[in-house]
Scaffold this motif. Structure first.
Motif, PDB file in Angstrom:
ATOM      1  N   ASP A 198       1.359 -14.948   8.003  1.00  0.00           N
ATOM      2  CA  ASP A 198       1.299 -15.044   6.619  1.00  0.00           C
ATOM      3  C   ASP A 198       2.454 -14.872   5.857  1.00  0.00           C
ATOM      4  OD1 ASP A 198       1.813 -12.335   6.626  1.00  0.00           O
ATOM      5  OD2 ASP A 198      -0.171 -11.737   5.772  1.00  0.00           O
ATOM      6  N   SER A 209       4.645 -12.311   5.755  1.00  0.00           N
ATOM      7  CA  SER A 209       4.766 -10.960   5.644  1.00  0.00           C
ATOM      8  C   SER A 209       5.736 -10.418   6.577  1.00  0.00           C
ATOM      9  CB  SER A 209       3.840  -9.984   5.281  1.00  0.00           C
ATOM     10  OG  SER A 209       2.914  -9.826   6.520  1.00  0.00           O
ATOM     11  N   HIS A 223      14.849  -8.520  -1.177  1.00  0.00           N
ATOM     12  CA  HIS A 223      13.473  -8.276  -0.926  1.00  0.00           C
ATOM     13  C   HIS A 223      13.098  -7.092  -1.621  1.00  0.00           C
ATOM     14  CE1 HIS A 223      15.023 -11.178   2.091  1.00  0.00           C
ATOM     15  NE2 HIS A 223      13.928 -11.867   1.696  1.00  0.00           N
ATOM     16  N   GLU A 276       9.438  -5.629  -0.669  1.00  0.00           N
ATOM     17  CA  GLU A 276       9.109  -4.808   0.798  1.00  0.00           C
ATOM     18  C   GLU A 276       9.450  -3.375   0.584  1.00  0.00           C
ATOM     19  OE1 GLU A 276       7.727  -6.226   3.298  1.00  0.00           O
ATOM     20  OE2 GLU A 276       7.761  -8.139   2.673  1.00  0.00           O
TER      21      GLU A 276
END
Length: 273
Positions: free
Chosen positions: A39, A41, A262, A265
């Motif tokens: 997905d 991630s 990011h 995260e």
């Protein structure tokens, strides 16, 4: 090196506050390559070593961690270098751990030595606990085709699992890989080498399908490494593959740089007690 004190003497901090190691006239640093779920991630990171001489000349990690026999004069220094690499990888990963998984390369000789010399990995188990990293978030990567003593390597991987770590077979599909060794080791994750990906993209699909089928047979999840372009990524996403890794998806870099790019995260990190 066989004690924590011996390892500590090799460690220091660089200008960024990251832990580095100096051993045998080499300076060792950590970089991390992201690994993604289907997905998109982030599952976690593979820790990789970057080494330079004291004069700044790069040293090839493939040479540092090449396969050498137990009787080789550099054998014990190589095992110490391998362990030092894991020490700095763990310490540099700890502030960012959160829900992420850390993949740690482990020479087969180190895996066996850690069982025979270090009382069932107690030193590593204790240090991981001190750093606040859940043991099941650590994946120890071994290369089965670089080790002939399969009974000893199997015992080492079984003990690692008992200690709470997960096991991955790295570079599966290169010359020398054997299906029966995968069955003996029964890894949590089978990392499929880029060579099978290249074969697949050139129309030779059978080796990739066999590797995926083998993983499913032994209850392993599948990770394809070495993805370097969109066509390869899309082709692998169409297969029964769990995880993806490669330059196309993310380059090895400092964790601070990755999380600066990011920040989303970082959120799970602060949910961990």
């Amino acid at each position: 090196m066989r004690t924590r004190a011996a390892f500590e003497q090799c460690l220091s901090s660089d200008v960024n506050g990251e832990i580095i190691a100096q051993f045998n006239d080499l300076v060792l640093r950590s970089v991390y390559q992201p690994i993604f779920r289907a997905d998109a991630s982030v599952l976690g990171f593979e820790a990789l070593i970057r080494a330079k001489s004291l004069t700044g000349e790069p040293a090839c990690p493939a040479h540092l961690f090449r396969h050498i026999e137990r009787g080789h004069p550099e054998f014990h220094d190589q095992v110490s270098t391998d362990r030092l690499a894991r020490v700095i990888h763990l310490r540099n990963f700890a502030p960012y751990a959160g829900q992420h998984t850390l993949f740690l390369n482990m020479l087969p000789s180190s895996a066996v030595e850690s069982i025979s010399k270090f009382s069932n990995q107690n030193l590593m188990v204790k240090r991981v606990a001190e750093l606040g990293i859940p043991q099941h978030h650590i994946v120890l990567e071994v290369v089965e085709h670089l080790h002939d003593e399969m009974d000893a390597l199997t015992a080492a991987t079984v003990q690692s699992t008992i200690n709470g770590f997960r096991i991955a077979i790295d570079d599966y599909g290169v010359k020398g890989s054997k299906e029966e060794r995968v069955r003996m080791l029964s890894p949590n994750i089978l990392k499929i080498d880029r060579s099978l990906l290249q074969d697949y993209m050139q129309g030779d699909t059978a080796p990739m399908f066999r590797a995926i089928a083998l993983a499913k047979e032994v209850g392993s999840e599948v990770l394809v490494e070495g993805i370097e372009n969109a066509d390869e990524y899309n082709a692998m996403r169409a297969l029964d593959v769990n995880f993806f890794q490669g330059f196309y998806l993310g380059m090895p870099q400092r964790l601070a740089n990755f999380f600066a790019e990011h920040p989303e995260e970082l959120a799970p990190i602060f949910q961990v007690n």
